[in-house]
Design a protein around this motif. Structure first.
Motif, PDB file in Angstrom:
ATOM      1  N   PRO A   5       0.834  -1.212   0.000  1.00  0.00           N
ATOM      2  CA  PRO A   5       0.000   0.000   0.000  1.00  0.00           C
ATOM      3  C   PRO A   5       0.864   1.255   0.000  1.00  0.00           C
ATOM      4  N   TYR A   7       0.959   5.160   1.199  1.00  0.00           N
ATOM      5  CA  TYR A   7       0.362   6.107   2.120  1.00  0.00           C
ATOM      6  C   TYR A   7       1.024   7.461   1.960  1.00  0.00           C
ATOM      7  N   LYS A  72      -6.112   8.774  10.452  1.00  0.00           N
ATOM      8  CA  LYS A  72      -6.000   8.144   9.140  1.00  0.00           C
ATOM      9  C   LYS A  72      -7.279   8.375   8.352  1.00  0.00           C
ATOM     10  N   MET A  74      -9.297   6.970   5.804  1.00  0.00           N
ATOM     11  CA  MET A  74      -9.409   5.606   5.280  1.00  0.00           C
ATOM     12  C   MET A  74      -9.732   5.571   3.793  1.00  0.00           C
ATOM     13  N   ARG A  76      -8.616   7.882   1.510  1.00  0.00           N
ATOM     14  CA  ARG A  76      -7.517   8.419   0.706  1.00  0.00           C
ATOM     15  C   ARG A  76      -6.146   7.909   1.141  1.00  0.00           C
ATOM     16  N   ASP A  77      -6.108   7.058   2.172  1.00  0.00           N
ATOM     17  CA  ASP A  77      -4.852   6.523   2.704  1.00  0.00           C
ATOM     18  C   ASP A  77      -3.844   7.610   3.059  1.00  0.00           C
TER      19      ASP A  77
END
Length: 143
Positions: A5, A7, A72, A74, A76-77
């Motif tokens: 992922p 971020y 966070k 969630m 758009r990371d």
């Protein structure tokens, strides 16, 4: 390993003046009210990023006091670290990123900001750091 992922890490400063007012900006890109902040740059510490972002967006130079929360987004990371700060010098003024810059009382925060951003101010005024997830607008229930 290519499926890892991605971020984005951002920082924000909840700046409190001697009278207890909170520094807020109205973003130029979407009109939303938030504490000043943005994406952390490569090679920059969290605290350096907060100082830079607040100065760029408001004209205020701050001293970072403490970490008050981790959030966070969630959808758009984006992971955001929020710090309580105090103004050291400068005058609040609009910038390329901030349409308006205001000192507001705590009670105005909820009417100006979405819950996901207002909670950051409330957490900065609390004694214990927070850890929260949101969808860009609302705080998500803890599971």
């Amino acid at each position: 390993m290519g499926d890892q992922p991605k971020y984005s890490v951002s920082v924000a400063g909840v700046v409190i003046d001697e009278a207890g007012h909170v520094l807020v900006i109205q973003r130029r890109d979407n009109g939303a009210w938030e504490a000043p902040g943005g994406i952390l740059e490569p090679g920059e510490t969290f605290e350096q990023g907060v100082i830079r972002e607040v100065r760029e967006e408001t004209g205020i130079t701050v001293e970072v006091e403490r970490l008050t929360g981790v959030y966070k987004n969630m959808t758009r990371d984006i992971v955001a670290l929020v710090y309580r700060c105090r103004a050291a010098s400068g005058a609040a003024e609009p910038s390329d990123e901030a349409r308006r810059v205001l000192w507001v009382v705590r009670d105005d925060v909820d009417s100006l900001m979405t819950p996901a951003f207002a909670i950051r101010v409330h957490d900065a005024l609390a004694d214990v750091p927070a850890s929260r997830a949101h969808d860009g607008t609302d705080i998500l229930e803890r599971s």
